[in-house]
Enzyme design. Structure first.
Site, PDB file in Angstrom:
ATOM      1  N   SER A 136     -24.381-118.616  33.135  1.00 19.77           N
ATOM      2  CA  SER A 136     -24.749-119.343  31.917  1.00 19.77           C
ATOM      3  C   SER A 136     -23.772-120.510  31.681  1.00 19.77           C
ATOM      4  CB  SER A 136     -24.781-118.366  30.740  1.00 19.77           C
ATOM      5  OG  SER A 136     -25.403-118.922  29.614  1.00 19.77           O
ATOM      6  N   GLU A 232     -16.160-121.629  15.252  1.00 17.12           N
ATOM      7  CA  GLU A 232     -16.252-122.956  14.643  1.00 17.12           C
ATOM      8  C   GLU A 232     -16.355-124.037  15.715  1.00 17.12           C
ATOM      9  OE1 GLU A 232     -13.801-125.857  11.543  1.00 17.12           O
ATOM     10  OE2 GLU A 232     -13.101-123.817  11.944  1.00 17.12           O
ATOM     11  N   HIS A 291     -31.456-112.459  31.158  1.00 19.22           N
ATOM     12  CA  HIS A 291     -30.419-113.487  31.244  1.00 19.22           C
ATOM     13  C   HIS A 291     -29.100-112.928  31.770  1.00 19.22           C
ATOM     14  CE1 HIS A 291     -28.281-117.154  30.459  1.00 19.22           C
ATOM     15  NE2 HIS A 291     -27.546-116.626  29.499  1.00 19.22           N
TER      16      HIS A 291
END
Length: 312
Positions: A136, A232, A291
């Site tokens: 990924s 964040e 996945h």
């Protein structure tokens, strides 16, 4: 001979030409090796010292270097690494990407920056060449490094990701939003904290295996529970993470795109771009895997890697 798992035996070129393409995925404009575009306003690309684990093996061939996916960690490949040391004899290295696991946090989150982090570690460990295996986000990091510095990469394995934009097939933004809303009181047992966190994730993330994967990031520090991933920074740079830098010089080495048959991340629409950037690529689909191919079908995953390394 091309090896395929769970899909028809078609070579990459034939599949790319025959594949229906109802739409063209968005592409960045062509550029030079590395990141394309103006450097103005771009944050400093200072490589970070990554946390890593070495699984030693006696074979002299270049080691296997595993790069985990978004919201993962080097621990995702612990069992796989041990099995591959036994099967191949090669040294195996796993690492935490920046803003993940035990590696440093940074406001910068791009594939160029993450590639430089890996290059720094390879130099630190005096590894002039390696086999890169990335899942990924780690797969896009591995592809970026191979396209920038092909002499460092003996072979390349991209696990369930292609060198294209992934925004239309991903749920990670929803995962991150759900994680950021989790609230856990301090001073409670870890088992209770995990149960509370899972209960708060469940309305958004119905698949229990995905919740368990995300909960590997829940840690305790001085009685306070928090996520060890830098949510964040990751959220702020999600467009970068879902995209892919523009390149026009291909990686000439052997490349394997190893995908799950039940996953949308590597489709026929991606074949032309795979062929353009990785002309020696082969594509395999592991039947019944999603996945997280290495977790869903670990033995088939290990066998595919060994076959790619031309092991008996």
């Amino acid at each position: 001979m091309r090896r395929w798992l769970g899909r028809p035996r078609l070579c990459l070129l034939q599949a790319a030409r025959a594949a229906p393409r109802p739409r063209d995925p968005p592409r960045a404009p062509a550029g030079t090796r590395g990141w394309c575009g103006s450097a103005a306003g771009r944050p400093s690309m200072t490589p970070l010292p990554l946390s890593y684990t070495v699984f030693d093996g006696p074979a002299p061939q270049p080691p296997l270097v595993f790069l985990h996916g978004l919201l993962g960690s080097k621990g995702n490949f612990r069992a796989i690494a041990r099995a591959l040391v036994q099967r191949s004899g090669r040294k195996v290295l796993t690492m935490d990407a920046r803003n993940h696991g035990e590696s440093p946090h940074s406001a910068t989150m791009s594939y160029e920056a993450m590639s430089l982090d890996v290059q720094r570690l390879l130099r630190q460990l005096h590894l002039p060449k390696c086999v890169l295996v990335g899942h990924s986000m780690g797969g896009k990091t591995a592809m970026t490094l191979a396209l920038q510095q092909p002499d460092l990469v003996e072979r390349l394995v991209s696990v369930d990701i292609s060198p294209t934009e992934s925004v239309t097939v991903t749920n990670f933004q929803a995962y991150i939003s759900a994680m950021r809303r989790v609230s856990i009181p301090s001073g409670i047992p870890r088992s209770t904290a995990r149960r509370l966190a899972e209960d708060q994730l469940r309305p958004v993330i119905q698949v229990s295996a995905v919740r368990r994967f995300l909960l590997t990031n829940l840690v305790e520090a001085e009685g306070q529970y928090m996520w060890r991933v830098n949510l964040e920074a990751i959220s702020h740079h999600m467009a970068n993470i879902m995209g892919f830098p523009a390149f026009h010089s291909p990686y000439p080495g052997p490349t394997l795109f190893l995908a799950g048959s039940d996953s949308p991340y590597v489709s026929s629409e991606d074949y032309p771009e795979i062929e353009r950037l990785f002309p020696e690529a082969e594509i395999q689909y592991i039947s019944g895997a999603g996945h997280w191919v290495h977790a869903d079908k670990s033995q088939e995953f290990i066998t595919a890697i060994c076959n790619f390394l031309l092991l008996p």
